[in-house]
Design a protein around this motif. Sequence first.
Motif: not given
Length: 375
Positions: A38, A40, A163, A166, A169, A345, A348, A370
């Motif tokens: 993953s 970001g 995730d 990320v 982040g 998230v 994607r 992401v």
Amino acid sequence: MPDKGKAAVMVGFKRPFEVREYPIPKVEPGAILVKMLSAGVCGTDVHTWLGHTGGKVLSFPVILGHENVGEVIALGEGVERDWTGEPLSIGDRITWPTTIGRYCYRCYNCVVAGIPNKCLNRRTYGAALSCDKPPHFTGGWAQYCYLFPETAVFKLPKDLPADALVAAGCAAPTMIHASERAGIREGDTVAVQGSGAVGLFGAIIAKESGADKVIVIGGPRERLELARKWGADHTIDISEVRDPEERIRLVKEYSIGGQGADVVFECSGVPNAFAEGVRMVRDGGTYVVVGQFMDAGPVEGFHPFWVTFKHITIKGSYSWEPRHTWRAVRFMAKANSKYRFEDLVSHRFPLEETTKAVEMVRDWKVVKAVLDPWK
Ligand SMILES: [Zn+2]
Ligand SMILES: [Zn+2]
């Protein structure tokens, strides 16, 4: 192991990203190769693509991406543990700070000033190295990432989704560092200017660090709802309360004791927030300026008198060190069952849609985007 991998490559400012293939590098002693799980899209990536950060630290063509979690697929000779001493094996999931290898520990900032986050020889993943040259995979927006010897890597606990880390982040280690700078104490009132990722994470960290009252000043409404869900006691919507004097008055009213906040974090990136934030601090309190990562210009109407008369401390907080990355992992491991950051998230994207991903982040159309290099 395959002999090639894909990467989203930035070839120039504002130019569409190109998906290119590079040979998988041999892993030198001390290095690690990961398969990206993953990556970001950080606000800084958008600034980089738009050219706001300048070209100084960039080597084109370049693979961006510095909010990363990868799965170890090859360990160089001598790599047996992560940077806390945990055994490291193939298949473990790891994260790492943006700095390539170790800080130099040979420059004035590293050795004398003791601020390796401002190392004069620091180079970063997702910016400093051209992907034309081996080992090619030097940013997160790719199927693989090559971690040079002495990069500070930290293993993720089994139950922490990639995730989640990320999604938090850069905001997580940024605010963990800023909170360390602020020295929040039990019973404090903490005001946070800004409700982007950094501001929201600031509210969470303040609350979890012992703050009694947390006030978030920002917008739009959905962001402030999230701030309240995550523990902010009061929010001030800047689209409703347009007069800075009124916002300052409200912060004082909401503060325990009515004198203003013990700690104020500037997380907005708007220069004029500085003049306002200084006046939200109680006498003798602390103001930590975190959000002015890009030079957005000077401040109108600032009176240095306020600093002396209020006897306040103003601090900057720039980037972070490996210990803040580690603390972010630990914080997430402890708190993620409560906050479920992976739910942030909202989008994607495959590597082929990197340009769209960056444009949507630029246009504030995502909560968190992401890149999934295996999509
Ligand atoms: Zn970032
Ligand atoms: Zn240095």
